[in-house]
Every structure is written in structure tokens, then in C-alpha cells.
Design a protein around this motif. Structure first.
Motif, mmCIF file in Angstrom:
data_model
loop_
_atom_site.group_PDB
_atom_site.id
_atom_site.type_symbol
_atom_site.label_atom_id
_atom_site.label_comp_id
_atom_site.label_asym_id
_atom_site.label_seq_id
_atom_site.Cartn_x
_atom_site.Cartn_y
_atom_site.Cartn_z
ATOM 1 N N VAL A 1 0.953 -1.095 0.121
ATOM 2 C CA VAL A 1 -0.010 0.114 -0.007
ATOM 3 C C VAL A 1 1.017 1.141 -0.039
ATOM 4 O O VAL A 1 0.549 2.150 -1.012
ATOM 5 N N GLY A 2 2.038 1.161 0.879
ATOM 6 C CA GLY A 2 2.724 2.486 0.900
ATOM 7 C C GLY A 2 3.415 2.839 -0.638
ATOM 8 O O GLY A 2 3.341 3.911 -1.008
ATOM 9 N N THR A 3 3.836 1.537 -1.210
ATOM 10 C CA THR A 3 4.391 1.611 -2.495
ATOM 11 C C THR A 3 3.449 2.195 -3.489
ATOM 12 O O THR A 3 3.712 3.201 -4.202
ATOM 13 N N ALA A 4 2.111 1.819 -3.467
ATOM 14 C CA ALA A 4 1.050 2.205 -4.260
ATOM 15 C C ALA A 4 0.920 3.814 -4.049
ATOM 16 O O ALA A 4 0.376 4.673 -4.810
ATOM 17 N N LEU A 5 0.801 4.117 -2.609
ATOM 18 C CA LEU A 5 0.655 5.725 -2.435
ATOM 19 C C LEU A 5 1.699 6.320 -2.976
ATOM 20 O O LEU A 5 1.493 7.518 -3.563
ATOM 21 N N VAL A 6 3.180 6.012 -3.083
ATOM 22 C CA VAL A 6 3.974 6.912 -3.703
ATOM 23 C C VAL A 6 3.752 6.913 -5.119
ATOM 24 O O VAL A 6 4.177 7.967 -5.556
ATOM 25 N N ASP A 7 3.589 5.815 -5.643
ATOM 26 C CA ASP A 7 3.244 5.918 -7.204
ATOM 27 C C ASP A 7 2.199 6.792 -7.572
ATOM 28 O O ASP A 7 2.120 7.510 -8.578
ATOM 29 N N MET A 8 0.954 6.609 -6.698
ATOM 30 C CA MET A 8 -0.021 7.504 -6.906
ATOM 31 C C MET A 8 0.129 9.097 -6.959
ATOM 32 O O MET A 8 -0.195 9.883 -7.858
ATOM 33 N N TYR A 9 0.901 9.476 -5.606
ATOM 34 C CA TYR A 9 1.188 10.973 -5.704
ATOM 35 C C TYR A 9 2.095 11.215 -6.766
ATOM 36 O O TYR A 9 2.093 12.656 -7.272
ATOM 37 N N ASN B 1 6.019 16.118 -3.215
ATOM 38 C CA ASN B 1 6.108 16.365 -1.905
ATOM 39 C C ASN B 1 5.498 15.452 -1.021
ATOM 40 O O ASN B 1 5.914 14.704 -0.082
ATOM 41 N N ASP B 2 4.223 15.014 -1.599
ATOM 42 C CA ASP B 2 3.211 14.235 -0.917
ATOM 43 C C ASP B 2 3.645 12.630 -0.957
ATOM 44 O O ASP B 2 3.763 12.029 -0.082
ATOM 45 N N ALA B 3 4.234 12.698 -2.110
ATOM 46 C CA ALA B 3 4.732 11.179 -2.342
ATOM 47 C C ALA B 3 6.186 10.838 -1.553
ATOM 48 O O ALA B 3 6.348 9.776 -1.030
ATOM 49 N N GLN B 4 6.976 12.067 -1.343
ATOM 50 C CA GLN B 4 8.045 11.586 -0.649
ATOM 51 C C GLN B 4 7.919 11.806 0.960
ATOM 52 O O GLN B 4 8.332 11.062 1.688
ATOM 53 N N GLN B 5 6.620 12.347 1.244
ATOM 54 C CA GLN B 5 6.358 12.302 2.648
ATOM 55 C C GLN B 5 5.719 10.864 2.919
ATOM 56 O O GLN B 5 6.132 10.309 4.081
ATOM 57 N N ALA B 6 5.086 10.328 1.725
ATOM 58 C CA ALA B 6 4.462 8.954 2.033
ATOM 59 C C ALA B 6 5.507 7.820 2.073
ATOM 60 O O ALA B 6 5.536 7.032 2.812
ATOM 61 N N PHE B 7 6.631 8.245 1.317
ATOM 62 C CA PHE B 7 7.886 7.222 1.449
ATOM 63 C C PHE B 7 8.473 7.275 2.727
ATOM 64 O O PHE B 7 9.046 6.422 3.410
ATOM 65 N N HIS B 8 8.712 8.384 3.370
ATOM 66 C CA HIS B 8 9.111 8.608 4.613
ATOM 67 C C HIS B 8 8.450 8.110 5.887
ATOM 68 O O HIS B 8 8.942 7.781 6.766
ATOM 69 N N PRO C 1 6.966 2.474 7.244
ATOM 70 C CA PRO C 1 8.240 1.691 8.532
ATOM 71 C C PRO C 1 9.112 0.754 7.806
ATOM 72 O O PRO C 1 10.189 0.616 8.225
ATOM 73 N N GLU C 2 8.672 0.089 6.553
ATOM 74 C CA GLU C 2 9.668 -0.882 5.880
ATOM 75 C C GLU C 2 9.447 -0.399 4.445
ATOM 76 O O GLU C 2 8.384 -0.259 3.708
ATOM 77 N N THR C 3 10.550 -0.606 3.637
ATOM 78 C CA THR C 3 10.346 -0.579 2.173
ATOM 79 C C THR C 3 11.275 -1.500 1.388
ATOM 80 O O THR C 3 12.063 -2.068 2.172
ATOM 81 N N ASN C 4 10.902 -1.675 0.391
ATOM 82 C CA ASN C 4 11.939 -2.544 -0.561
ATOM 83 C C ASN C 4 12.305 -1.992 -1.894
ATOM 84 O O ASN C 4 12.107 -0.940 -1.947
ATOM 85 N N VAL C 5 12.941 -2.967 -2.668
ATOM 86 C CA VAL C 5 13.452 -2.420 -3.779
ATOM 87 C C VAL C 5 12.474 -1.647 -4.716
ATOM 88 O O VAL C 5 12.366 -0.899 -5.462
ATOM 89 N N VAL C 6 11.169 -2.511 -4.877
ATOM 90 C CA VAL C 6 9.961 -1.701 -5.533
ATOM 91 C C VAL C 6 9.654 -0.493 -5.006
ATOM 92 O O VAL C 6 9.309 0.474 -5.852
ATOM 93 N N THR C 7 9.839 -0.268 -3.845
ATOM 94 C CA THR C 7 9.313 1.272 -3.679
ATOM 95 C C THR C 7 10.203 2.193 -3.696
ATOM 96 O O THR C 7 9.859 3.251 -4.348
ATOM 97 N N TRP C 8 11.676 1.931 -3.535
ATOM 98 C CA TRP C 8 12.607 2.715 -4.108
ATOM 99 C C TRP C 8 12.535 3.093 -5.542
ATOM 100 O O TRP C 8 12.867 4.203 -5.936
ATOM 101 N N THR C 9 12.456 2.235 -6.208
ATOM 102 C CA THR C 9 12.378 2.219 -7.864
ATOM 103 C C THR C 9 11.101 3.257 -8.200
ATOM 104 O O THR C 9 11.352 3.941 -9.002
ATOM 105 N N THR C 10 10.089 2.690 -7.434
ATOM 106 C CA THR C 10 9.041 3.593 -7.767
ATOM 107 C C THR C 10 9.011 5.196 -7.504
ATOM 108 O O THR C 10 8.869 5.976 -8.009
#
Length: 863
Positions: A126-134, A141-148, A151-160
Motif C-alpha cells: 500500500v505504501g508503494t502504491a501511495l508513492v506511485d499515486m502521488y 512532496n506528498d509522495a516523498q512524505q508517504a515514502f518517509h 516503516p518498511e520499504t523494499n526495492v520496488v518502493t525505492w524504484t517507484t
């Protein structure tokens, strides 16, 4: 086993039957959901249940999402919430994907709020999808806040996140986060590499791209086609074609994308012959041609005006079925237009309505203009408006750039109406058009309104100030440009150096700019090195100018013309002809400017026979047709040599009526050789052509004065008053300690006037001891000889020299500039002063340079 659910408008919230319509539950602005039949694989959890008992919401959402029915996904999500059904992480990820695809940040924000309330925002998917959506909605800025907040990220999150930064025009931030990702020891995947290589390509970051290439090799992704294509694209966009070729050669399994990327890279970097080889290799290897293949190659043909290959590609596109593709057809229209095949271009343009886009309209208008068909271009431009095809910034810039003879104001109002006045591209084209007409006030207004001023717009303004001789304005604008952090290019330096060639510009200013040019590593650019040659020559240092000319690594016809003209201006005719001989051996195409320089050199050196020979060779050998300027040079050559009859014969033989320059030149020759009868004819012709130009009146009145015909002289002066013709005031100036000091005849306002006149008196005594006798014939007033001698002694150039002598150390060379022609008596005096004082004195008058040294002048007393 396949389970089929058929949905229709519900009568109860739990009933699922034939049709389901959620129009009344959709968020505002969403479209009506049409009836559809959804089929998807069964899941064990639904084996023993009926749809009425527990609707499989996630599966329906997933199926909608898989079929890109994103509006239906949103509608069903809001229906679930009204039904008190709690979506899980998989469901929310699908809904956020729908918000991304629809670029709907409002719905996305609502879904985000639900994720926070339900505690689903902490999940990786869901966090990754939020970053992608924003990111896809442009809310970086909203995407960067969602990323920060994750609590946990993976390579897909970072790539997004990285992909979002690149998509939103922040490639430098994408590179920063990639470095952070690497520091956190998170292994990139092939999508990560493709994304960060795209960032390097956008930035032109060659070193960063090379480092990432090393990491690709280290982690074993070099054989991945997706990454290989990204590397190929990065090196091509950075201009490293050899590196791109190495990557291409190393790809064991190339796709059509790989071939097209290599082809595009070669075309973008000007390797058109190599691109042609790649195309032939593609066909030999049986690679499937695509629309991108034809678009790229047709663009190359358009850029190079290559008609033959355009026709071949057109034929190939017809055979392979791509000739009906809109992009290919548009490219063909542009290519044929640029190849001056306007009938063919118009045929393609007219037959296929789909091709009639703003791009092809712009190409047609530009093609008409390039082919001199101004009326058709204007008709096309007006027809665009009538057919409701709004011109874009490229349309306006095309018509303004390609049609310098059209008045910019015709299109200025329409550009304002279309909202493009502040666009950098249109603004630059508008101000350039005004600059060409020397309308600097209008150009400055456009410049001040532009939202973004790039190097091109700054350079255009600087060039405009240089053209009108405002060296201080050009230098001031250049300083503003550098203070605002805009990097000057070779055209900027060329413009400001040309401004420094102006007689009123400070010498030290040009030297400082030369230092900046060297520091910027642009001294080898042809336009810059040619401008440096001209600048030093016009500042009187012809030897330094020639040294720079010799050091040029590459020379075009402009460079050679510049050197020939500079030697001609300095009266070194034989040296100018030597340079011309070297030019002939280079095999370059000579133009009219070349022969203006050659004929001027012959003129200033009195080489009449050589000048006649070169004039005849223009048409017979070099196929350059003489213009008014060439005839004026020849008339001047004959006139200065006293061959006024030959000059008049040449005027009568001209294929077009003689213009003001020709008659002015003949009148000047008549004044030198005191041919009053022919002078009256030339003056009469000149006055009829330019009744408000003072030259004809002044020269004629001077001729009458020299002949002692004071009544006729008075009549000419009265005629000047009747016609409100103003005589240009003569003045001279000299630069001392980076300051310009200007003097008029008998100047009495300079702070050091007492010392200046004292020095003039000293020089007068020394000159008389050396045998100087004033030539009062150069004082064209009915006065006593004593008064005439005093007027001569206080001419502006003598005041400037006297000031220079008392203000500079002994043996320092002096450089004087005069806006009018130096008189014969002053020429004699300056020769004597150079011997008495041991100074080298350079005098630039309106026509040429005089270099005085040890009692002689470089002109050999012929000017």
C-alpha cells in the motif's frame, strides 16, 4: 473451474444479479459505469459460497484493474465503503493504482485517509502504491512524505520513488536517492537501473552514467535487454556514440527497441551515414521495422534536406504498411517541405485529414517560407486559425525565424492572444525578429516579459545591442547574464566580442572577455575565434589578430573573409591578397563578402589593375554576381586613383540603377581630385535619393569652398537649413586608464584643458622647427590665414593626441578614433608628431586605420 459473476443495479446492498450500476455511489465527476460481464479464475475461498452470501469484492476489483477499467474500480471501492465492507491491502493497492492511472489526486487523498484510519498505510504494497499515486498525480512532496512515513520499504518502493522523480522532471533528486539506496545496501533490480539511467540521460551526467554502468556489470545485469537498452539510450543522449555502439554490439539478443535506440542516437548526434548503415543492417538481419524506425530516419532526411532517401523511405513505408501511420505521414510532410518539394508535401497534407495537425501545419508554413512563398505561408497561417487549429510555440517561432522580412508586430498580437508571448521559444523568436530590424526598445520589452530567459534569449539581446553599436549596453547585459548564473555559449561570446569591436568600446573590456573565452574553453569555436580576430583588428592590433587567425584549428569562409577585410581596413592590401590566395587553395566556396574585402584591399592600396582583374574574375571564374556594394568598391577604386571617367563609365554599365553608396563614393573622389562638374552631378543624384543625408551637402559645399566659390557654398548651406539637414559633428576620442575621453574641435570643457593646450603649443613650436607649414586649404571657411591656422591646430584628433601624450608614460602607443575622415593637414602633423615624440600612433577614422611611426604612415599617403 471458472466462476462467472454478472452484475446489475442492486435492489438490496447484498444482491448481485444480472447488472450492476453504481452511478449514484460514484464520487462527483466520475463517469457512469456501463454494464459488463466479469470473468475470473475461481479461488478456494469461494468454492462453497454463493455470491449473495459474500460478494468476492477483491476479485472483482482485481479484474476491473486488470482490464484497465479504473473508473469502475473507484466506483466499486466507494460502494464497498457504503456497504461497510473493509478492503484489504490487495484491494487498496488496486484502488490506488486506479487513482494513479486516472491522475485523480482528490480520490487518491480520500483513499490515503482511509488507509491511515484502517492501519493499512504501514504495509509495503500500500505504501508503494501511495508513492506511485502521488508521483503520477504530480504531488512530489506528498509522495516523498508517504515514502518517509513507511516503516518498511523494499526495492520496488525505492524504484517507484526514483521513477516518480524522473517523470516529474527531478532527475538530480532521483540520482541522490539512488546513492542513498546504494548506501543502505539495497540491491537494485533491472527496473531501478533503467530508471536511474534515464535520469543520467536527462541530466547529461556522463560520469554518473559510467559509474552506474560499472555497477550494472558488477551485479550481472549487463545481459538484461531492458537495462542494455537503457544504457544505449543514456550514452546516446550524452553524445557518447562510441560507448553506445559498444553497448549495442554487446547485446546478444537485440530487440527492435535496441535497433531503434541505436538509430535514434546516431541521428540525434549527426551520424547520418552510420544511421543509414544501421538501417541497411536491420533489413539484412530481418529485424521488424517499426513506426519509430521510419520516424527517426525521415527526421534525419528532413534535417539534411535529403530528398532521394526520403523517397526511398516513403516507398518502403508504403510496402510495409506504415505509410498510413500519422507520425510517419507527418514526418514525410515535413521532410518534403524542407526538401523544397512543396507540391508533394501539400499532396500528402491535403489527402489525409489525420495528418493535418498543428505539427504538420507548422511544417507547411515553414516550408513555404523557406521556399520564398511568403503569401502561401501567410495564407496557411490564417487558415490554421479559421480551422480552429491553434498555433503552438513552434508555429510562432517558425514563422518569426524563417520570415525576417515580415513585420514582427503582425504576429506579436496573435502570440499574446494565444498566450505564448512569455514562452521562451516564442519570446526569443520575437525579440530576435525585432533585433533584426534594430527595434531594441521592443525587443527589450519582450525580453523583460519572458518567464524563463535561456542562453539563446540573452545572446539574442546582446547581439542586438552589438548591431546598433551600443557596446556598453551589450557589456552591461553580459554582466547581468553571468551574475544570474546563466552560462554563456559561443554565440553569446561572439555577440559581446562584436560589441567590443565598436570604436566606442573600451580596449581592456575586449581583453577581459578574451580571458573569459579561454577559461570557458570556447576559443576554438569558429564564431568566437573569428569574433576575436575582428575585435583585435578593429582595436588597431592587426598583428595580434593575424596570430589568432593562424592559431584557428578550423576555419570557415567567415574566418577567411574576416581576415581579408581586416587587412584591407588597415591598408595592407598586398597582405590581404596573400590571404586571399591561401583561401583559393583551401577550395572553399567564395561568396560576395570575400570580394568586397578583396576589392576594398585593392582600393586602399591603390591597386587599380589588380582590382579590375578580381572584379572580372567574380563572374567568369567564381560565379559570384556583383552587387551594388561591389560596384561601389570599383567606383571608389577608380575615383581615388583619379580615373573619374572610368568610374562614370562603370556606373552607366551597371545592370541596375546606381544607389546612394555609389554616388557618395563618386562624389568623394570628385572632392579629392577637385572635379567640380562631375561632383555637382553626383551630389544632385545623391540628394534626390537621400535628401536628408548630410554627406552630399557637406562634400559639395567643401568643393565650392576649395574652389573659392563662396556664393554657391552659401546656397548649399541654405538648402541644408531649409531641409533641416544636420551636419554630423566631428569628434575624436582616446582611452586612458580604462576611461574614454572625447574631444570636439577647439574643445574647452575637459578638466585638463589648460595642460592640453599648453602641450599643443609646445608641439606647434617643435613642428615649425621641423619645417611644418599649415595647409590652410583644409579650412573651408572664408577667413584670414591666421584664423585658419588656429582652427587647424585645434582639430579634435590633435587635442586627443595631446591629452594622450601628457596622460601616459613615455613610449606608450596611442590609439585615437575619429568619427569623420582625417584631414590632410592633420595627417601630415601626426606623422611628424610620431617622429618628434617617438610614439606609435594609431588613428582609426570612418574609413580605415592609419598607423603612424617614425614620421611615416602605413597608408603611404594614399587614402
Amino acid at each position: 473451474m471458472v466462476v462467472r459473476y454478472i452484475l446489475h443495479r442492486p435492489t438490496t446492498m447484498r444482491k448481485l444479479q444480472l447488472h450492476l450500476s453504481l452511478h449514484h455511489l460514484q464520487p462527483r465527476g466520475s463517469a457512469m459505469v456501463h454494464c459488463s460481464t466479469i470473468t475470473f479464475p475461481a479461488n478456494k475461498m469461494f468454492d462453497n459460497m454463493t455470491p449473495e452470501a459474500h460478494p468476492p469484492w477483491n476479485h472483482i476489483l482485481f479484474e476491473y484493474s486488470r482490464r484497465n477499467l479504473f473508473q469502475e474500480v473507484l466506483s466499486l471501492f466507494f460502494h464497498m465503503r457504503r456497504s461497510d465492507v473493509s478492503p484489504d491491502s490487495l484491494c487498496l493497492s488496486s484502488v490506488l493504482k486506479a487513482c494513479s492511472s486516472l491522475s485523480d489526486p482528490i480520490a487518491g487523498g480520500q483513499v490515503h485517509s482511509y488507509c491511515v484510519k484502517s492501519g493499512h498505510d504501514s504495509g509495503v504494497s500500500v505504501g508503494t502504491a501511495l508513492v506511485d499515486m502521488y508521483m503520477k498525480c504530480g504531488s512530489v512532496n506528498d509522495a516523498q512524505q508517504a515514502f518517509h512515513d513507511m516503516p518498511e520499504t523494499n526495492v520496488v518502493t525505492w524504484t517507484t520513488l526514483l521513477a516518480g522523480y524522473v517523470q516529474n522532471g527531478c532527475p538530480e533528486i532521483a540520482l541522490e536517492f539512488f546513492i542513498r539506496m546504494h548506501e543502505e545496501d539495497l540491491k537494485p533490480n533491472h527496473f531501478t537501473f533503467a530508471t536511474v539511467l534515464a535520469a543520467c540521460a536527462d541530466l547529461g551526467a556522463v560520469q554518473a552514467g559510467s559509474n552506474i554502468h560499472s555497477l550494472v556489470l558488477k551485479l550481472g545485469f549487463s545481459t538484461t535487454l531492458f537495462v542494455g537498452n537503457s544504457l544505449l539510450n543514456m550514452y546516446s543522449k550524452c553524445g557518447l556514440i562510441s560507448a553506445a555502439q559498444m553497448v549495442f554490439d554487446g547485446l546478444s539478443n537485440r530487440s527492435s527497441i535496441s535497433w531503434n535506440a541505436m538509430l535514434t542516437g546516431l541521428v540525434q548526434n549527426g551520424f547520418h551515414a552510420e544511421a543509414l548503415e544501421i538501417f541497411h543492417q536491420m533489413r539484412m538481419d530481418g529485424v521488424q521495422l517499426t513506426q519509430a524506425t521510419f520516424t527517426t530516419l525521415i527526421k534525419a532526411c528532413a534535417d539534411n534536406r535529403e530528398l532521394g532517401f526520403t523517397r526511398q523511405l516513403h516507398s518502403c513505408a508504403l510496402k510495409t504498411g506504415f505509410a498510413s501511420d500519422t507520425s510517419t505521414l507527418t514526418g514525410l510532410v515535413i521532410a518534403y517541405a524542407k526538401c523544397k518539394q512543396m507540391e508533394v508535401a501539400h499532396g500528402l497534407f491535403s489527402l489525409v485529414p489525420e495528418v493535418q495537425t498543428v505539427v504538420s501545419w507548422t511544417a507547411m508554413v515553414g516550408g513555404y517560407l523557406e521556399n520564398g512563398m511568403t503569401e502561401q505561408a501567410l495564407h496557411g497561417f490564417r487558415k490554421m486559425w479559421r480551422e480552429d487549429i491553434k498555433p503552438n510555440e513552434f508555429t510562432f517561432s517558425t514563422i518569426l525565424t524563417a520570415a525576417p522580412l515580415l513585420t514582427p508586430s503582425q504576429f506579436h498580437a496573435q502570440a499574446i492572444k494565444a498566450g505564448y508571448e512569455s514562452s521562451p521559444k516564442v519570446g526569443t523568436a520575437l525579440l530576435t525578429a525585432y533585433v533584426k530590424l534594430s527595434c531594441m526598445e521592443e525587443a527589450a520589452k519582450i525580453f523583460s516579459l519572458m518567464d524563463e530567459k535561456d542562453t539563446v534569449s540573452w545572446s539574442a539581446m546582446i547581439t542586438g545591442y552589438a548591431q546598433i553599436g551600443d557596446s556598453e549596453g551589450a557589456a552591461r547585459l553580459f554582466r547581468r547574464m553571468t551574475q544570474q548564473g546563466v552560462e554563456p555559449n559561443e554565440f553569446t561570446f561572439s555577440g559581446v566580442l562584436n560589441a567590443c569591436s565598436s570604436p566606442t568600446a573600451a580596449v581592456e573590456q575586449g581583453k577581459q572577455l578574451h580571458g573569459l573565452v579561454i577559461k570557458s574553453c570556447l576559443d576554438n569555436a569558429i564564431c568566437v575565434s573569428s569574433a576575436l580576430v575582428t575585435m583585435y583588428a578593429r582595436r588597431g592590433d592587426i598583428d595580434h589578430a593575424y596570430k589568432l587567425f593562424v592559431r584557428q584549428t578550423e576555419r570557415d569562409i567567415v574566418s577567411w573573409n574576416s581576415m581579408i577585410s581586416c587587412y584591407a581596413q588597415h591598408g595592407r592590401g598586398k597582405k590581404a591578397l596573400e590571404v586571399f590566395s591561401e583561401l583559393e587553395n583551401e577550395g572553399l566556396q567564395l561568396d560576395g563578402i570575400t570580394f568586397v574585402g578583396v576589392l576594398t584591399a585593392c582600393n586602399h592600396a591603390g591597386l587599380v589593375d589588380e582590382g579590375c582583374r578580381y572584379f572580372k574574375s567574380m563572374t567568369s571564374i567564381y560565379h559570384v554576381h556583383p552587387t551594388m556594394e561591389h560596384y561601389a568598391c570599383m567606383v571608389d577604386l577608380y575615383s581615388r586613383a583619379g580615373q573619374l571617367e572610368s568610374a562614370m563609365n562603370l556606373i552607366n554599365e551597371m545592370p541596375f540603377p546606381a544607389g546612394p553608396t555609389v554616388w557618395r563614393t563618386l562624389l568623394g573622389g570628385c572632392r579629392i581630385h577637385r572635379n567640380l562638374k562631375l561632383g555637382e552631378l553626383a551630389a544632385d543624384k545623391l540628394m534626390s535619393l537621400e535628401p536628408h543625408d548630410s554627406a552630399a551637402y557637406v562634400l559639395l559645399s567643401n568643393m565650392y569652398a576649395a574652389a573659392g566659390r563662396w556664393e554657391e557654398r552659401a546656397k548649399v548651406r541654405c538648402l541644408m537649413e531649409e531641409r533641416a539637414v544636420k551636419k554630423e559633428v566631428g569628434y575624436s576620442w582616446i582611452e586612458v586608464q580604462h576611461q574614454i575621453h572625447a574631444f570636439t574641435a577647439s574643445e574647452r570643457f575637459h578638466p585638463m584643458k589648460d595642460q592640453i593646450y599648453k602641450k599643443l603649443d609646445e608641439l606647434g613650436s617643435q613642428l615649425k622647427r621641423e619645417g611644418y607649414c599649415p595647409d590652410t586649404n583644409f579650412v573651408l571657411h572664408d577667413l584670414e590665414d591666421e584664423q585658419k591656422e588656429q582652427i587647424l591646430a585645434h582639430h579634435s584628433e590633435r587635442l586627443a593626441i595631446a591629452f594622450g601624450l601628457i596622460s601616459t608614460p613615455l613610449e606608450t602607443p596611442l590609439q585615437i578614433v575619429k568619427n569623420l575622415r582625417v584631414c590632410g593637414d592633420c595627417h601630415t602633423v601626426i606623422k611628424m608628431i610620431s617622429r618628434i615624440t617617438g610614439r606609435k600612433i594609431t588613428l582609426r577614422d570612418w574609413n580605415r586605420f592609419h598607423h603612424f611611426s617614425d614620421g611615416s604612415c602605413s597608408c603611404g599617403d594614399y587614402w
